[in-house]
Design a protein around this motif. Structure first.
Motif, PDB file in Angstrom:
ATOM      1  N   PRO A 140       0.826  -1.214   0.000  1.00  0.00           N
ATOM      2  CA  PRO A 140       0.000   0.000   0.000  1.00  0.00           C
ATOM      3  C   PRO A 140       0.855   1.255   0.000  1.00  0.00           C
ATOM      4  CG  PRO A 140      -0.024  -1.047   2.167  1.00  0.00           C
ATOM      5  CD  PRO A 140       0.648  -2.009   1.242  1.00  0.00           C
ATOM      6  N   ASN A 141       0.424   2.258  -0.770  1.00  0.00           N
ATOM      7  CA  ASN A 141       1.179   3.497  -0.906  1.00  0.00           C
ATOM      8  C   ASN A 141       0.212   4.604  -1.292  1.00  0.00           C
ATOM      9  OD1 ASN A 141       1.416   3.869  -4.105  1.00  0.00           O
ATOM     10  ND2 ASN A 141       1.613   1.694  -3.620  1.00  0.00           N
ATOM     11  N   SER A 142       0.724   5.809  -1.494  1.00  0.00           N
ATOM     12  CA  SER A 142      -0.151   6.959  -1.738  1.00  0.00           C
ATOM     13  C   SER A 142      -0.318   7.314  -3.210  1.00  0.00           C
ATOM     14  CB  SER A 142       0.386   8.183  -0.985  1.00  0.00           C
ATOM     15  OG  SER A 142       1.652   8.573  -1.494  1.00  0.00           O
ATOM     16  N   THR A 143       0.352   6.592  -4.131  1.00  0.00           N
ATOM     17  CA  THR A 143       0.340   7.064  -5.523  1.00  0.00           C
ATOM     18  C   THR A 143      -0.012   6.026  -6.587  1.00  0.00           C
ATOM     19  OG1 THR A 143       2.745   6.723  -5.554  1.00  0.00           O
ATOM     20  CG2 THR A 143       1.964   8.965  -5.161  1.00  0.00           C
ATOM     21  N   LEU A 144       0.385   4.765  -6.437  1.00  0.00           N
ATOM     22  CA  LEU A 144       0.147   3.771  -7.490  1.00  0.00           C
ATOM     23  C   LEU A 144      -0.404   2.491  -6.880  1.00  0.00           C
ATOM     24  CD1 LEU A 144       3.289   4.108  -9.812  1.00  0.00           C
ATOM     25  CD2 LEU A 144       0.933   4.652 -10.419  1.00  0.00           C
ATOM     26  N   GLY A 145      -0.627   1.460  -7.706  1.00  0.00           N
ATOM     27  CA  GLY A 145      -1.130   0.189  -7.227  1.00  0.00           C
ATOM     28  C   GLY A 145      -0.129  -0.526  -6.335  1.00  0.00           C
ATOM     29  N   GLU A 146      -0.561  -1.646  -5.762  1.00  0.00           N
ATOM     30  CA  GLU A 146       0.279  -2.352  -4.800  1.00  0.00           C
ATOM     31  C   GLU A 146       1.439  -3.095  -5.451  1.00  0.00           C
ATOM     32  OE1 GLU A 146      -1.354  -4.672  -1.760  1.00  0.00           O
ATOM     33  OE2 GLU A 146      -2.640  -3.079  -0.987  1.00  0.00           O
ATOM     34  N   ASN A 147       1.264  -3.679  -6.637  1.00  0.00           N
ATOM     35  CA  ASN A 147       2.327  -4.478  -7.248  1.00  0.00           C
ATOM     36  C   ASN A 147       3.529  -3.621  -7.615  1.00  0.00           C
ATOM     37  OD1 ASN A 147       0.764  -6.744  -7.045  1.00  0.00           O
ATOM     38  ND2 ASN A 147       0.172  -6.801  -9.201  1.00  0.00           N
ATOM     39  N   THR A 148       4.710  -4.243  -7.632  1.00  0.00           N
ATOM     40  CA  THR A 148       5.875  -3.540  -8.173  1.00  0.00           C
ATOM     41  C   THR A 148       5.563  -3.203  -9.626  1.00  0.00           C
ATOM     42  OG1 THR A 148       7.024  -5.506  -9.011  1.00  0.00           O
ATOM     43  CG2 THR A 148       7.391  -4.928  -6.706  1.00  0.00           C
ATOM     44  N   ASN A 149       6.068  -2.099 -10.081  1.00  0.00           N
ATOM     45  CA  ASN A 149       5.682  -1.633 -11.416  1.00  0.00           C
ATOM     46  C   ASN A 149       6.815  -0.795 -11.980  1.00  0.00           C
ATOM     47  OD1 ASN A 149       4.188  -1.116 -13.679  1.00  0.00           O
ATOM     48  ND2 ASN A 149       2.386  -0.370 -12.588  1.00  0.00           N
ATOM     49  N   ASP A 150       7.844  -1.465 -12.496  1.00  0.00           N
ATOM     50  CA  ASP A 150       9.008  -0.716 -12.918  1.00  0.00           C
ATOM     51  C   ASP A 150       9.729  -1.403 -14.079  1.00  0.00           C
ATOM     52  OD1 ASP A 150       9.581  -1.553  -9.681  1.00  0.00           O
ATOM     53  OD2 ASP A 150      10.609  -2.670 -11.219  1.00  0.00           O
ATOM     54  N   THR A 151      10.987  -1.768 -13.895  1.00  0.00           N
ATOM     55  CA  THR A 151      11.797  -2.203 -15.036  1.00  0.00           C
ATOM     56  C   THR A 151      12.826  -3.245 -14.630  1.00  0.00           C
ATOM     57  OG1 THR A 151      13.282  -1.428 -16.791  1.00  0.00           O
ATOM     58  CG2 THR A 151      13.492  -0.380 -14.669  1.00  0.00           C
ATOM     59  N   GLU A 152      13.394  -3.895 -15.634  1.00  0.00           N
ATOM     60  CA  GLU A 152      14.593  -4.715 -15.456  1.00  0.00           C
ATOM     61  C   GLU A 152      15.700  -4.031 -16.236  1.00  0.00           C
ATOM     62  OE1 GLU A 152      15.648  -6.980 -13.724  1.00  0.00           O
ATOM     63  OE2 GLU A 152      13.925  -7.958 -12.835  1.00  0.00           O
ATOM     64  N   GLY A 153      16.366  -3.086 -15.595  1.00  0.00           N
ATOM     65  CA  GLY A 153      17.339  -2.257 -16.286  1.00  0.00           C
ATOM     66  C   GLY A 153      18.534  -3.016 -16.828  1.00  0.00           C
TER      67      GLY A 153
END
Length: 221
Positions: free
Chosen positions: A133-146
């Motif tokens: 839980p957070n204040s801006t986006l959904g619960e799942n990680t949501n990023d990249t594999e740099g």
């Protein structure tokens, strides 16, 4: 009739695989919601053996913006995402907070793990995986594999990732897309943290207090 059913089933399976492939590699990146001051700060100057007291006297996990990776990688080791969060850990969660160094398997791998409430943040090798839980986006990680960045039309591109981090009897399971199979497991074994990856590799890590100088600038996994 049976032949048609088989063909339709095969087509549906292929369609599902293509949708998943598109979602993993080519869906739009989410907005960057990591606090700019957190990204700008120097996380290498912190003593990670001095962990925050999770006494409920400060901010909750839901008060803090979600941390996600800027571009394909952060430029230097950032400040902790959950530095001001003091929400007690959720029932069933083990306390694996701290800075960890790989001593078996992927020797030299370094990762920082933060926790409060149901939230878990793993920062390592240029990427930030933030679940809960957070204040801006959904619960799942949501990023990249740099670490697997490539170019499309001359522009850099890095495949997207999304996962949930669910505690299961003391083991932190990473489910791909939030609902898929377990691809990563983390758990404590005595004083060590164990990281099992989907490729069968097992990395054992020891706790360290300060970031090794060579990891201030991210190294690929």
């Amino acid at each position: 009739m049976l032949k048609k059913v088989v063909l339709w089933s095969l087509a549906a399976l292929i369609g599902a695989v293509l949708v998943a492939f598109w979602g993993f590699f080519f869906s739009p990146r989410p907005p960057l919601t990591t606090d700019p001051a957190t990204l700008a700060g120097d996380g290498s100057a912190i003593d990670y053996c001095e962990l925050p007291e999770l006494d409920g006297g400060g901010r909750l996990a839901t008060d803090i913006p979600k941390g996600n990776t800027p571009g394909c990688s952060y430029a230097h080791f950032p400040l902790p995402i959950l530095a001001e969060c003091t929400e007690p850990l959720a029932p069933g969660a083990d306390d694996i907070r701290g800075l960890w160094l790989g001593v078996e398997g992927r020797v030299g791998h370094v990762e920082r793990i933060e926790q409060c409430g149901r939230r878990v943040v793993v920062t390592s090798s240029g990427i930030i995986h933030d679940y809960g839980p957070n204040s801006t986006l959904g619960e799942n990680t949501n990023d990249t594999e740099g670490s697997v960045a490539f170019r499309i039309g001359g522009r850099p591109y890095c495949p997207r990732t999304s996962a949930s981090m669910i505690w299961n009897e003391g083991v932190l399971d990473f489910h791909v897309f939030g609902w898929g199979p377990v691809v990563v497991r983390r758990y404590r074994d005595g004083e060590q943290l164990v990281w099992e990856y989907v490729d069968g590799s097992v990395t054992r890590m020891d706790r360290i207090c300060t970031l090794p100088a060579e990891h201030k600038v991210p190294r690929p996994r």
